[in-house]
Structure formats: C-alpha cells, structure tokens
Design a protein around this motif. Sequence first.
Motif, mmCIF file in Angstrom:
data_model
loop_
_atom_site.group_PDB
_atom_site.id
_atom_site.type_symbol
_atom_site.label_atom_id
_atom_site.label_comp_id
_atom_site.label_asym_id
_atom_site.label_seq_id
_atom_site.Cartn_x
_atom_site.Cartn_y
_atom_site.Cartn_z
ATOM 1 N N MET A 161 -30.705 -14.386 17.070
ATOM 2 C CA MET A 161 -30.822 -15.781 16.644
ATOM 3 C C MET A 161 -31.713 -15.900 15.413
ATOM 4 O O MET A 161 -31.420 -16.680 14.493
ATOM 5 N N PHE A 162 -32.794 -15.144 15.370
ATOM 6 C CA PHE A 162 -33.672 -15.160 14.203
ATOM 7 C C PHE A 162 -32.936 -14.650 12.965
ATOM 8 O O PHE A 162 -33.108 -15.185 11.860
ATOM 9 N N GLN A 163 -32.099 -13.642 13.134
ATOM 10 C CA GLN A 163 -31.326 -13.117 12.005
ATOM 11 C C GLN A 163 -30.372 -14.175 11.460
ATOM 12 O O GLN A 163 -30.265 -14.354 10.239
ATOM 13 N N ILE A 164 -29.710 -14.899 12.361
ATOM 14 C CA ILE A 164 -28.762 -15.928 11.918
ATOM 15 C C ILE A 164 -29.475 -17.038 11.156
ATOM 16 O O ILE A 164 -29.054 -17.447 10.073
ATOM 17 N N VAL A 165 -30.585 -17.521 11.713
ATOM 18 C CA VAL A 165 -31.333 -18.607 11.069
ATOM 19 C C VAL A 165 -31.863 -18.169 9.712
ATOM 20 O O VAL A 165 -31.800 -18.914 8.723
ATOM 21 N N SER A 166 -32.388 -16.948 9.638
ATOM 22 C CA SER A 166 -32.948 -16.444 8.378
ATOM 23 C C SER A 166 -31.856 -16.300 7.317
ATOM 24 O O SER A 166 -32.058 -16.659 6.149
ATOM 25 N N LYS A 167 -30.701 -15.795 7.708
ATOM 26 C CA LYS A 167 -29.599 -15.638 6.749
ATOM 27 C C LYS A 167 -29.082 -16.990 6.271
ATOM 28 O O LYS A 167 -28.719 -17.155 5.103
ATOM 29 N N LEU A 168 -29.053 -17.977 7.165
ATOM 30 C CA LEU A 168 -28.632 -19.317 6.760
ATOM 31 C C LEU A 168 -29.605 -19.924 5.745
ATOM 32 O O LEU A 168 -29.195 -20.593 4.794
ATOM 33 N N LYS A 169 -30.904 -19.702 5.953
ATOM 34 C CA LYS A 169 -31.893 -20.206 5.004
ATOM 35 C C LYS A 169 -31.703 -19.580 3.626
ATOM 36 O O LYS A 169 -31.756 -20.261 2.603
ATOM 37 N N LEU A 170 -31.507 -18.256 3.607
ATOM 38 C CA LEU A 170 -31.297 -17.567 2.329
ATOM 39 C C LEU A 170 -29.987 -18.003 1.685
ATOM 40 O O LEU A 170 -29.902 -18.173 0.464
ATOM 41 N N LEU A 171 -28.967 -18.178 2.521
ATOM 42 C CA LEU A 171 -27.658 -18.590 2.004
ATOM 43 C C LEU A 171 -27.714 -20.009 1.448
ATOM 44 O O LEU A 171 -27.028 -20.319 0.465
ATOM 45 N N LYS A 172 -28.531 -20.839 2.051
ATOM 46 C CA LYS A 172 -28.674 -22.218 1.566
ATOM 47 C C LYS A 172 -29.195 -22.246 0.135
ATOM 48 O O LYS A 172 -28.742 -23.040 -0.692
ATOM 49 N N GLU A 173 -30.145 -21.372 -0.177
ATOM 50 C CA GLU A 173 -30.674 -21.297 -1.547
ATOM 51 C C GLU A 173 -29.586 -20.882 -2.535
ATOM 52 O O GLU A 173 -29.474 -21.461 -3.626
ATOM 53 N N ASP A 174 -28.791 -19.890 -2.154
ATOM 54 C CA ASP A 174 -27.718 -19.426 -3.054
ATOM 55 C C ASP A 174 -26.669 -20.515 -3.278
ATOM 56 O O ASP A 174 -26.178 -20.693 -4.398
ATOM 57 N N LEU A 175 -26.328 -21.236 -2.215
ATOM 58 C CA LEU A 175 -25.327 -22.303 -2.360
ATOM 59 C C LEU A 175 -25.870 -23.474 -3.175
ATOM 60 O O LEU A 175 -25.122 -24.131 -3.904
ATOM 61 N N ASN A 176 -27.155 -23.741 -3.057
ATOM 62 C CA ASN A 176 -27.760 -24.787 -3.888
ATOM 63 C C ASN A 176 -27.708 -24.400 -5.364
ATOM 64 O O ASN A 176 -27.442 -25.252 -6.230
#
Length: 371
Positions: free
Chosen positions: A203-218
């Motif tokens: 679960m921590f891996q998923i949340v962390s990857k989503l946070k990083l992915l959010k920056e790239d999509l922004n």
Amino acid sequence: MDFKAASWNIRGMSSIDKQDEVIKFIKDEKLCICTLVETHLKPDNISKVCDRIFGVWKWYSNIGVSPNSCRIIVGWDPNKINVMFIQVVRVRRDLWKDIRIHATIANGVPWVLMGDFNTTKSVNEHSSGGSYLTEDFGAMYPQAFGMFLPYMVSDQSPSVLHIPNSLIKKKRSFRFMNHLANKDEFLFIVEQGWKRHVEGHKMFQIVSKLKLLKEDLNKLNWNHGNIFNNVKNKRDQLSVCQASIDSNPHDQHLKDLAVKALNEYENAKKDEYVLLQQKIKIKWLGEGDRNTSFFHSMLKSRKAKNRIDGICDEQGSRHEGDQVADQFVEHFKRFLGSTVSCRNISELGDIFTNTLSSADADDMVVPVTDS
C-alpha cells in the motif's frame, strides 16, 4: 493556512437582503466557520435558507431545542476543519456552569468563547472594552487577533477571530485532468512512473508512486498550456490559414497547413470539452442536489435538452406547440390502439406452396435418442 471564525447576531434571516449580506460576509472574510445568532427562522424554512447561504458547507442548528424559531446556526467548511457539538442546554445558568467545567478541564489548552452576551461578569468585558486573550491562548497563537466589523444590515457587529498560519492545508487525493489520457506521452509517463522502485509494503508503494506520478502529470498539463487559451489560439491560426487559401487557392503548402491547423483546433476543442465535463461532474459531486443555483441551472439544461418543440408525422407534415402531444397520441393510437379483423388461416387457401410431406413432418417430432 489561516483560521478565521466569526459570530454575528443577525437579528432575523428571513429576508433575502440579509442572506445575501451573510453570503458576502463569509466570502469576503474567507471564513472557516460562521455562527449566526438570533436567526428567527421557522422549521419549514431553515433548510432552504441554510443551503442557500452555506452552499457546500455543513451546518447545524439548535432547532431541536427551539422548535418554534431557530436561534443559532453554525456553518463550517468541512475541507478545512472538523466540528463537534458537545451539548445544547436550555437554561442559561446551566450553560455557564458547563463553561466553567470546560475551562477547568481545558486548563493549559487554548480555547475561545465567542457569541452575543447580554450580560458580562465585569465592566471591562463589555463591548466597550474590546476582546481579550488568555496567556495560554496568546502563547500558542501570538499572531491571533479579533476584529469587530461594521454591523451592516444588523444592529450588532460581527466578530471575527483571525489566527494566521494555524491550519495545515489538507492534501488532495490523486486526481488528474482526463484530457491528458489522450496525449501521446501519457502512457509512457505512467509506465515509467510505475517502474520506479519504492521500499515498503504494497500500500505504501502504491501511494508513493501515485504521488510521484501526480507531479509528472502536472508537468505534462503545464507543458500543454492553458486549454482555453489553446482553443482561442488554434482557432485564430485556422482562420489565418483559411484566409491565405482564399487568396491563393492553388498553393498545396497552404492547404496542408490548413489541414494541420484544423486538426489541432479540433483536438483543442476536444480537450476543452473533456475538461468542462470533468469540472461539471466534480461540482455536481460537491454540491449534489442541494438547492443551489448550479443545481437549478443543471435542471434547466436537462429540461431544455429533453423538450420536444416540433415533430413530423408519417406524411412529413410538421407540428409544433400543443399539436406535438396530440401527434404522439394519434401515432400510438394507430400503432397500438386500432382494431383490425383477422381471417382464419384455413381460409387463406394454397398460400403455402412449399410444404413438408407427412413422413417428413413426423420425423420432425421424433424423440431424440442415442441410437
């Protein structure tokens, strides 16, 4: 993020003018929580008025202990603060007793008491004396201050408590603009983001990857610029290209540029449409079916979309206005309601020329066996 709380003795809330003034007050002061005293709203009117004033905010009233006329209403922004109501008492002496008990329990913990007080304990606590902060409150929030604003449509001044930089801004959940999914870079960015190595449980891996992915999509969103400006710019470019073709209709290069400009304009319009659709859904989820102007505008839009202004009958004649309903009735009368006499099939004679012999007909109904 600043915390701002207000209390206002509004002296009646039934009039639209006072409601509009409260709405403007909440918006201008950027309040997190607002208490309205002496609203004098009737039980059958309180929901309509509160939904109009507070919008997507949550609210609570003391209508349960004051059934004839609501005295106190509290509205707050659930995205900024959480509110808990401990107790509502009828007797004033019991209220002060509970406040003294709370002061003892909260010893050393900053707390604030706001409202409209008809009597005070000492002269220096009267309105002419202003507001006071305890040592505990001043030590934890040294920048806090109170304001008494012009009373406007009431005869009582609204009081505002302002505590700068006291709220932690809530982090938003993972979300991106839907139109980005149509971009060529989207799948590559998601694939690369999901390949990043993150230590920890699943679960921590998923949340962390989503946070990083959010920056790239922004970043991807910023790279494509403002959608609404893009639509305007692409439209202007298309207009220039088409004007150039009118001046030189045999230039193939100009035709290619015009085709490219048209495609870019259509893609920009598509992005704009997807973004607006997403914003409407988000706003609808936020405001829901509350009695807001947005809700009524959506109802009007759907009603207009479902309305039939004209219809053509089977002969091609057009009917409008009151004739539309009559034509529907006539159509279904002919389709479902008419009675037609039927003839017995035995009276039709040799209408079926190709028929099975008696032996073939018997074979069709033979029981199925394994042999």
